[in-house]
Design a protein around this motif. Structure first.
Motif, PDB file in Angstrom:
ATOM      1  N   ASP A 394       0.868  -1.188   0.000  1.00 51.90           N
ATOM      2  CA  ASP A 394       0.000   0.000   0.000  1.00 51.90           C
ATOM      3  C   ASP A 394       0.897   1.228   0.000  1.00 51.90           C
ATOM      4  N   ARG A 395       0.352   2.360  -0.466  1.00 55.23           N
ATOM      5  CA  ARG A 395       1.033   3.649  -0.273  1.00 55.23           C
ATOM      6  C   ARG A 395       0.177   4.458   0.699  1.00 55.23           C
ATOM      7  N   VAL A 396       0.759   4.895   1.804  1.00 59.77           N
ATOM      8  CA  VAL A 396      -0.026   5.560   2.852  1.00 59.77           C
ATOM      9  C   VAL A 396      -0.075   7.064   2.587  1.00 59.77           C
ATOM     10  N   PRO A 397      -1.303   7.610   2.396  1.00 59.79           N
ATOM     11  CA  PRO A 397      -1.395   9.045   2.091  1.00 59.79           C
ATOM     12  C   PRO A 397      -1.133   9.924   3.320  1.00 59.79           C
ATOM     13  N   TYR A 398      -0.669  11.140   3.086  1.00 56.03           N
ATOM     14  CA  TYR A 398      -0.426  12.107   4.168  1.00 56.03           C
ATOM     15  C   TYR A 398      -1.747  12.704   4.654  1.00 56.03           C
ATOM     16  N   LEU A 399      -1.787  13.084   5.932  1.00 59.17           N
ATOM     17  CA  LEU A 399      -2.928  13.815   6.482  1.00 59.17           C
ATOM     18  C   LEU A 399      -2.426  15.091   7.139  1.00 59.17           C
ATOM     19  N   ASN A 400      -3.187  16.179   6.971  1.00 64.01           N
ATOM     20  CA  ASN A 400      -2.906  17.456   7.651  1.00 64.01           C
ATOM     21  C   ASN A 400      -1.476  17.959   7.476  1.00 64.01           C
ATOM     22  N   SER A 401      -1.019  18.029   6.224  1.00 63.70           N
ATOM     23  CA  SER A 401       0.298  18.639   5.964  1.00 63.70           C
ATOM     24  C   SER A 401       0.102  20.154   5.888  1.00 63.70           C
ATOM     25  N   PHE A 402       0.186  20.802   7.050  1.00 56.73           N
ATOM     26  CA  PHE A 402      -0.138  22.235   7.094  1.00 56.73           C
ATOM     27  C   PHE A 402       0.892  23.077   6.355  1.00 56.73           C
ATOM     28  N   ASP A 403       2.143  22.582   6.262  1.00 58.42           N
ATOM     29  CA  ASP A 403       3.177  23.341   5.534  1.00 58.42           C
ATOM     30  C   ASP A 403       2.810  23.475   4.053  1.00 58.42           C
ATOM     31  N   VAL A 404       2.299  22.375   3.460  1.00 61.02           N
ATOM     32  CA  VAL A 404       1.927  22.408   2.035  1.00 61.02           C
ATOM     33  C   VAL A 404       0.714  23.318   1.844  1.00 61.02           C
ATOM     34  N   LEU A 405      -0.200  23.304   2.820  1.00 63.57           N
ATOM     35  CA  LEU A 405      -1.412  24.129   2.725  1.00 63.57           C
ATOM     36  C   LEU A 405      -1.052  25.619   2.807  1.00 63.57           C
ATOM     37  N   ILE A 406      -0.117  25.964   3.687  1.00 60.15           N
ATOM     38  CA  ILE A 406       0.306  27.373   3.790  1.00 60.15           C
ATOM     39  C   ILE A 406       0.952  27.813   2.473  1.00 60.15           C
ATOM     40  N   GLN A 407       1.781  26.932   1.903  1.00 62.21           N
ATOM     41  CA  GLN A 407       2.407  27.278   0.620  1.00 62.21           C
ATOM     42  C   GLN A 407       1.341  27.505  -0.453  1.00 62.21           C
ATOM     43  N   TYR A 408       0.339  26.628  -0.484  1.00 65.79           N
ATOM     44  CA  TYR A 408      -0.722  26.714  -1.500  1.00 65.79           C
ATOM     45  C   TYR A 408      -1.557  27.996  -1.334  1.00 65.79           C
ATOM     46  N   LEU A 409      -1.902  28.327  -0.085  1.00 68.57           N
ATOM     47  CA  LEU A 409      -2.701  29.542   0.154  1.00 68.57           C
ATOM     48  C   LEU A 409      -1.907  30.785  -0.236  1.00 68.57           C
ATOM     49  N   THR A 410      -0.581  30.751   0.014  1.00 69.28           N
ATOM     50  CA  THR A 410       0.270  31.880  -0.403  1.00 69.28           C
ATOM     51  C   THR A 410       0.291  31.965  -1.933  1.00 69.28           C
ATOM     52  N   THR A 411       0.326  30.790  -2.601  1.00 75.46           N
ATOM     53  CA  THR A 411       0.295  30.755  -4.074  1.00 75.46           C
ATOM     54  C   THR A 411      -0.958  31.460  -4.595  1.00 75.46           C
ATOM     55  N   LEU A 412      -2.118  31.147  -3.998  1.00 78.76           N
ATOM     56  CA  LEU A 412      -3.374  31.789  -4.427  1.00 78.76           C
ATOM     57  C   LEU A 412      -3.350  33.284  -4.120  1.00 78.76           C
ATOM     58  N   ALA A 413      -2.727  33.645  -2.982  1.00 79.01           N
ATOM     59  CA  ALA A 413      -2.664  35.068  -2.604  1.00 79.01           C
ATOM     60  C   ALA A 413      -1.726  35.841  -3.531  1.00 79.01           C
ATOM     61  N   VAL A 414      -0.703  35.147  -4.065  1.00 79.01           N
ATOM     62  CA  VAL A 414       0.247  35.791  -4.988  1.00 79.01           C
ATOM     63  C   VAL A 414      -0.421  36.089  -6.330  1.00 79.01           C
ATOM     64  N   SER A 415      -1.309  35.192  -6.780  1.00 81.92           N
ATOM     65  CA  SER A 415      -1.944  35.407  -8.093  1.00 81.92           C
ATOM     66  C   SER A 415      -3.098  36.405  -7.982  1.00 81.92           C
ATOM     67  N   ASP A 416      -4.316  35.914  -7.821  1.00 80.40           N
ATOM     68  CA  ASP A 416      -5.465  36.835  -7.807  1.00 80.40           C
ATOM     69  C   ASP A 416      -6.008  37.083  -6.407  1.00 80.40           C
ATOM     70  N   GLY A 417      -5.377  36.464  -5.413  1.00 78.44           N
ATOM     71  CA  GLY A 417      -5.933  36.572  -4.067  1.00 78.44           C
ATOM     72  C   GLY A 417      -7.048  35.547  -3.891  1.00 78.44           C
ATOM     73  N   PHE A 418      -7.468  35.329  -2.631  1.00 77.96           N
ATOM     74  CA  PHE A 418      -8.549  34.358  -2.413  1.00 77.96           C
ATOM     75  C   PHE A 418      -9.448  34.824  -1.270  1.00 77.96           C
ATOM     76  N   TYR A 419     -10.693  34.330  -1.299  1.00 76.30           N
ATOM     77  CA  TYR A 419     -11.647  34.579  -0.218  1.00 76.30           C
ATOM     78  C   TYR A 419     -11.748  33.299   0.610  1.00 76.30           C
ATOM     79  N   PRO A 420     -11.413  33.386   1.910  1.00 77.92           N
ATOM     80  CA  PRO A 420     -11.382  32.164   2.740  1.00 77.92           C
ATOM     81  C   PRO A 420     -12.674  31.353   2.673  1.00 77.92           C
ATOM     82  N   GLU A 421     -13.820  32.041   2.656  1.00 80.20           N
ATOM     83  CA  GLU A 421     -15.094  31.284   2.672  1.00 80.20           C
ATOM     84  C   GLU A 421     -15.306  30.478   1.388  1.00 80.20           C
ATOM     85  N   GLU A 422     -14.615  30.881   0.283  1.00 77.50           N
ATOM     86  CA  GLU A 422     -14.708  30.101  -0.970  1.00 77.50           C
ATOM     87  C   GLU A 422     -13.750  28.902  -0.933  1.00 77.50           C
TER      88      GLU A 422
END
Length: 835
Positions: A394-422
């Protein structure tokens, strides 16, 4: 056009090539055209690329009947691959279809190797079909107006999904797809995976467990009976006391006839340093291979790697010594034979490598297994069985990788920005973040705007601004630029590039190795003897040398551990060890594992080792757990044999030594390999007390483990990667990288601040979770302890080291002695033991 007519186009094309489509290809076309999402399970070399390029193209024809006169430009499909090396192959397959069907579609590649000129052209006009990597996909999401770019994209294919699953790059894919499902008008998501144990879960992770996409998804399997033949190279003469490395190169003469009898042979090694050594030694002994043999691993420069790949295709090379850099993708029809040097540590990896030979539908794959020490022949026997029974991990998937999530949210903020509720509902639909709470989400948003609680006075950690309308946006150009440079989740030891003094680039090696060199030292790299001159910036300057040397760079890959599947197979094979001859008097009953089944020829070749082992101790059976103790001039040895793999033994040995120290204060040094672990102390440990006090219990396991290991130190090392991925530490601009020791000290400083002032920091806590779940495999440790608790524990007080304990003892000596001194010492030890 109706579906039948569309599939008729594909059938006709196959006929023109003189081929016949497989049932799985037709099934994939049908489901795709019906609007379904899915996962295709097919082996490498079975035509999986055509199973999904075709329906993408047919779907375009269906939706644009007047495509010949009115072609709408813009992105229509994205093909994501984990390896840049695969992109050319995939592009050729797509262009072949597009050109033969006379479609006005363009095919483009966007990876780290794409030139800035080509990227600029893509910004003006995207190709219709884009081949890219997880990192480059996120770079596109970091560009302004990405919504428009992806709006008409109708398909995303994730290739080699089994490789991405169970890694942070897989989490990157999950997040990217969660956004594109919202942005694209009519999107179909498909993954392609070779065989893994948890295929159903693999599909869930790709599509999101509770999503509509997953409910509307199919699993297409290619039931092609691929014949795989495993042949073990069994040495004519073997030491009774085996040690790591004592065979290996001794079998070089057995390997050469195999190379000579094949058109092209790939020799797979587990590590880059092993790859370098084998390449050197074959050429030293058989100089006639010069010009007909090459080397391929991830640290050699790109031009050389591409040249080697092309030379295999046009059959101008007789042999290539390689590492996992050739495990995947690259389409090599002419490879006839594969040789695996040393245990591959996992079934899936072994099957993947075997599939490199006979890389065509219906062709037989032949793989030779060459043991680097005698006990590895048990692995060879286990792999034979795995191939027969198609047993894969089996390959065991990751759970709650907050570092990757912070990077991703910064990516969205760098482009057009994001609305948290969306964005929050999209993120909650992914497998990785299905359990994220409102409080954790709020913490992450605060972290983006203010930095963490304990760092809020420092402006450099405030990257994202919360605007009045509630949108989160990066407005600082410097922050945006640094973020784009650092998108990605692969954080290795810092690599330094190796150049000749006059400028020629050779490849890259890890800073850890270079830091131990003095000017004038000679080392082997890229098949050459190089003299170290100096380090300038991030470059290592060298010159060619004629001096002989044994120094070979070591890379992090040298610490591979057994997979759980491999451990279980190994134990089952061991239980079938051939019984002693009737006249032999042994100290215990023969084991009764695998009754009625004849031992394999590999196990029979080890009979003299099993017989010697039984003279002094036992060969454990299915219901037995073996502990051996004996004394040598080095001290008192206590050896335990769980046969669970290096990672589990590292954790178990620490846990046990901590629990023993609570009974009586004793200091001991630990050594472990894939078969067992050793505690060496200056006075004997009371093993009876270990048994009486039930020290193998799973109770209080986690808290004992945290106290036993220097878990702070291990988490500190993990935290370096988390700090880099989440953007708290900047790794520097290209060609001006930050030195690893500076990265380490910056991240250590942050780690200490969080430990002392903010222990509930999510990234700080993540470092400990990852240490236990991924590095020490806490889940497997628990299962192993439960198994030992149900076995009969056999404690053997031996007079001397046994054949099973010998590899562990010599591995510990290896840390202290040079190769020559080690060989001499082992010769003396063996002589005494054989008396």
């Amino acid at each position: 056009m109706n579906r039948q007519q569309l599939i008729g186009i594909a059938n006709a094309w196959f006929e023109q090539q003189g081929w016949k489509p497989f049932a799985f290809q037709k099934e994939a076309w049908k489901h795709f055209l019906d609007g379904k999402h899915g996962l295709l399970n097919a082996p490498t070399g079975s035509g999986k690329t055509y199973a999904l390029w075709f329906p993408i193209v047919l779907n375009y024809i269906k939706n644009h009947p007047d495509y010949k006169t009115k072609h709408q430009k813009g992105l229509k499909a994205v093909w994501i691959t984990p390896l840049r090396a695969l992109s050319q192959e995939i592009k050729q397959s797509a262009e072949r279809i597009v050109n033969d069907l006379e479609l006005p579609m363009t095919v483009g590649i966007r990876t780290g190797d794409t030139s800035s000129k080509e990227r600029a052209q893509q910004r003006k006009a995207m190709p219709d079909l884009l081949i890219t990597t997880p990192e480059s996909l996120h770079l596109l999401l970091a560009s302004k107006g990405y919504g428009q770019t992806f709006k008409n994209c109708s398909a995303i294919v994730v290739d080699e999904w089994h490789e991405l699953l169970g890694s942070k790059r897989g989490v990157q894919i999950e997040l990217g797809l969660s956004r594109l499902k919202t942005v694209c008008d009519d999107l179909r998501i498909w993954g392609i995976s070779a065989t893994i144990g948890n295929l159903e879960q693999a599909r869930q992770v790709l599509l999101g467990p509770e999503t509509e996409a997953n409910q509307n998804a199919v699993l297409v399997r290619a039931n092609l009976n691929k014949k795989i033949t495993v042949k073990s190279i069994i040495p004519k003469k073997m030491e009774t006391f085996p040690w790591r490395g004592h065979l290996g190169l001794h079998l070089l003469d057995a390997v050469v006839p195999i190379i000579k009898n094949s058109k092209t042979t790939l020799l797979f090694t587990n590590t880059r340093s092993q790859c370098e050594i084998w390449f050197q030694k074959i050429l030293e002994k058989y100089p006639e291979f010069a010009g007909e043999m090459a080397m391929h691993h991830g640290s050699i420069n790109k031009e050389t790697r591409l040249w080697v790949e092309q030379a295999i295709r046009n059959e101008s090379l007789k042999a290539v010594v390689c590492t996992s850099s050739l495990d995947l993708g690259v389409d090599f029809a002419p490879v006839e034979t594969v040789i695996q040097i040393g245990g591959p540590k996992g079934v899936a990896r072994f099957l993947q490598r075997a599939g490199r030979s006979g890389h065509r539908p219906g062709k037989e794959s032949v793989i030779y297994f060459l043991p680097t020490h005698a006990i590895e022949l048990i692995e060879a026997s286990a792999l034979q069985r795995a191939v027969r029974e198609k047993a894969v991990e089996d390959r065991v998937p990751y759970l709650n990788s907050f570092d990757v999530l912070i990077q991703y949210l910064t990516t969205l903020a760098v482009s057009d920005g994001f609305y948290p509720e969306e964005i929050y509902p999209e993120i909650k639909q992914t497998f990785c973040y299905q359990g994220i709470t409102e409080d954790q989400w709020q913490w992450l948003l605060n972290f983006l705007v203010m930095g963490s609680q304990s760092l809020k006075t420092y402006d450099e950690y405030k990257k994202v601004e919360a605007e009045e309308d509630g949108r989160f946006k990066v407005n600082d150009r410097g922050v945006a630029m640094r973020h784009r440079f650092q998108i990605g989740t692969i954080v290795g030891d810092a690599s330094l590039s190796v150049h000749y003094q006059k400028g020629g680039y050779i490849g890259s090696i890890e800073e850890y190795f270079v830091s131990k060199l003095n000017p004038g030292d000679v080392f082997i790299f890229a098949g050459r003897n190089l003299e170290f001159i100096r380090i300038r910036g991030m470059k290592v300057q060298v010159r060619n040398s004629t001096k002989r040397t044994n120094k070979v760079p070591a890379w992090a890959g040298g610490r591979l551990s057994f997979s759980s599947q491999m451990s279980a197979l190994l134990r089952e094979e061991l239980y079938k060890a051939p019984p002693p001859d009737p006249l032999t008097i042994v100290s215990t009953k023969p084991n009764t594992g695998g009754e009625g089944e004849q031992p394999s020829k590999e196990l029979m070749a080890l009979k003299h080792i099993f017989d010697k082992q039984r003279e002094e101790s036992i060969v454990p059976g299915p219901s037995e757990f073996l502990i051996e103790t004996f004394k040598t001039r080095d001290g008192y040895h206590h050896i335990f044999y769980p046969f669970e793999g290096r990672a589990v033994h590292e954790a178990m040995s620490s846990l046990l030594s901590y629990r023993i120290s609570l009974l009586s204060p004793v200091t001991c040094s630990l050594a472990f390999n894939d078969y067992g672990f050793e505690m060496l102390s200056d006075r004997p440990i009371d093993i009876q007390a270990v048994l009486d006090n039930n020290l193998f219990t799973t109770e209080y396991m986690l808290s004992d483990l945290q106290k036993s290991l220097n878990s702070n130190e291990m988490a500190r090392r993990k935290f370096r990667d988390i700090a880099v991925i989440s953007g708290m530490v900047f790794t520097g601009y290209p060609e001006k990288g930050v030195k690893m020791k500076h990265l380490q000290s910056s991240s250590q400083l942050l780690f200490d601040v969080f430990r002392d002032y903010e222990p509930d920091n999510l990234l700080f806590q993540q470092a400990f979770t990852e240490t236990f779940e991924h590095q020490l495999e806490e889940g497997r440790l628990r299962i192993a302890l439960e198994r030992i608790n149900q076995q009969h524990i056999v404690w053997k007080q031996c007079e001397r080291p046994t054949p099973f304990s010998f590899p562990l003892i010599t591995d510990r000596l290896r840390e202290k002695l040079s190769n020559e001194k080690l060989a001499d010492r082992i010769k003396r030890m063996t002589k005494i033991l054989m008396k």
